[in-house]
Design a protein around this motif. Structure first.
Motif, PDB file in Angstrom:
ATOM      1  N   ASN A 253      13.282  65.054  61.365  1.00 32.56           N
ATOM      2  CA  ASN A 253      13.000  63.816  60.628  1.00 32.56           C
ATOM      3  C   ASN A 253      14.233  62.927  60.479  1.00 32.56           C
ATOM      4  OD1 ASN A 253      10.771  65.757  58.744  1.00 32.56           O
ATOM      5  ND2 ASN A 253      10.127  63.932  59.854  1.00 32.56           N
ATOM      6  N   ARG A 266      12.886  59.511  60.855  1.00 40.62           N
ATOM      7  CA  ARG A 266      11.829  59.507  61.860  1.00 40.62           C
ATOM      8  C   ARG A 266      10.603  60.178  61.237  1.00 40.62           C
ATOM      9  NH1 ARG A 266      14.362  62.107  65.569  1.00 40.62           N
ATOM     10  NH2 ARG A 266      15.068  60.341  66.836  1.00 40.62           N
ATOM     11  N   ASP A 267       9.501  59.447  61.188  1.00 40.27           N
ATOM     12  CA  ASP A 267       8.303  59.975  60.527  1.00 40.27           C
ATOM     13  C   ASP A 267       7.072  59.613  61.340  1.00 40.27           C
ATOM     14  OD1 ASP A 267       6.551  61.041  58.676  1.00 40.27           O
ATOM     15  OD2 ASP A 267       6.612  59.302  57.346  1.00 40.27           O
ATOM     16  N   SER A 268       6.386  60.626  61.851  1.00 38.87           N
ATOM     17  CA  SER A 268       5.163  60.425  62.655  1.00 38.87           C
ATOM     18  C   SER A 268       5.386  59.425  63.786  1.00 38.87           C
ATOM     19  CB  SER A 268       4.022  59.938  61.754  1.00 38.87           C
ATOM     20  OG  SER A 268       3.770  60.863  60.719  1.00 38.87           O
ATOM     21  N   GLY A 269       6.516  59.556  64.456  1.00 37.20           N
ATOM     22  CA  GLY A 269       6.806  58.693  65.597  1.00 37.20           C
ATOM     23  C   GLY A 269       7.459  57.373  65.233  1.00 37.20           C
ATOM     24  N   ARG A 270       7.472  57.034  63.952  1.00 39.20           N
ATOM     25  CA  ARG A 270       8.097  55.778  63.513  1.00 39.20           C
ATOM     26  C   ARG A 270       9.532  56.044  63.079  1.00 39.20           C
ATOM     27  NH1 ARG A 270       6.780  53.660  59.200  1.00 39.20           N
ATOM     28  NH2 ARG A 270       5.728  55.436  58.223  1.00 39.20           N
TER      29      ARG A 270
END
Length: 320
Positions: A253, A266-270
């Motif tokens: 993350n 970095r969270d769920s690809g974002r």
């Protein structure tokens, strides 16, 4: 009408019990409920008290955790990182409920209204860095919930002073207003100006003593702000354990952004980084003046380490 109001109040102060939240004994729960009822009275009398459970089961709740400080210690970074956890619902803005009289007089219903919508299994978190150094706040938080879990993020006191000045300096620059050099704040009559507010905010042991009058040390988790900047994951792991959250945040993350010079998320690809106002370069300060600052904080830091039973890798501390 009285029955309706009592039912509505109980709805607010008795959220569903969830496994990840700190356990609250019946004595604590009764005390907290009593205080909340008193603070909610004025709201009810104004006829603007509203039932706030939504059709999807979410509602606004009093926070179970508060990030109390310290200013320029890394509170925003801590909140953003903690928000990676799916069981955290974080208030976006600094609420200043307990330290601003105009807000505190509005009562708990106003405070609840500033919280995000959350589900019963989530922990609501708010952060207001000024709480740590405000004398009235510990008692007020205790009166609301004596079992509150508190997060305190600290960094090297000297570095925190420089960050404090830097923030105010840039705020003035953005408004095209002149602002004195840091030396003009740090030096008075040829000596270190210990009356400078930024220095006072870094006297951690004084403020910590006030909090420990109301909360035991095991209710206050101290995050090492300097380590959070250099290697955030281990510090966030400790926060997860303190809040009794399931381990959901992992090393993937976080990634180091070479352009910005600090870790981003970095969270769920974002991918996202903190606002550009974070991580600004400090002003250049004469080495002798920095040494004076380090020397001044030596004894206060020693007292703080003894108070909390741990040490930190700060410039002003030399192990004896």
């Amino acid at each position: 009408m009285a029955a309706f109001l009592l039912g509505a109040v109980l709805l607010i102060v008795q959220p569903e019990i969830v496994p990840s939240r700190p356990a609250i004994n019946s004595k604590t729960e009764t005390t907290s409920q009593s205080v909340q009822r008193e603070l909610l009275k004025k709201t009810s009398q104004k006829n603007d008290f509203k039932e706030n459970i939504h059709s999807n089961g979410s509602c606004r709740q009093l926070p179970q955790t508060i990030i109390i400080g310290v200013r320029k210690g890394g509170t925003r970074a801590l909140l953003e990182m903690l928000s990676l956890h799916p069981d955290i619902a974080a208030a976006e803005s600094e609420v200043h409920f307990f330290d601003w009289e105009d807000h505190y007089r509005n009562g708990l219903q106003w405070y609840i209204n500033q919280m995000p919508l959350s589900y019963p299994h989530q922990i609501t978190v708010e952060k207001t860095p000024a709480y740590f150094t405000s004398p009235k706040v510990p008692e007020r938080v205790y009166n609301m919930n004596e079992s509150m879990r508190l997060l305190l993020i600290l960094r090297d006191p000297s570095e925190r002073v420089l960050s404090d000045y830097t923030q105010v300096f840039y705020n003035h620059m953005q408004k095209h207003k002149p602002y004195p050099s840091i030396e003009q704040f740090l030096i008075k009559d040829g000596e270190l100006n210990v009356d400078y507010k930024a220095i006072n905010r870094s006297l951690y042991y004084i403020h910590m003593q006030n909090w420990l009058k109301y909360f035991p040390l095991d209710r206050i988790h101290i995050v090492d702000g300097d380590k959070l900047i250099k290697d955030p994951f281990p510090e966030i792991e400790k926060v997860e354990r303190f809040l009794k959250l399931s381990p959901q945040i992992n090393a993937s993350n976080f990634y180091f952004n070479k352009t910005k010079g600090f870790y981003c998320l970095r969270d769920s690809g974002r991918e996202r980084c903190l606002h550009e106002s974070k991580g600004r370069a400090h002003p250049q300060v004469d080495t002798r003046l920095l040494e004076k600052l380090h020397e001044y904080f030596h004894e206060p830091n020693k007292k703080f380490f003894e108070l909390v039973g741990r040490t930190f890798d700060w410039h002003s501390f030399v192990a004896s």
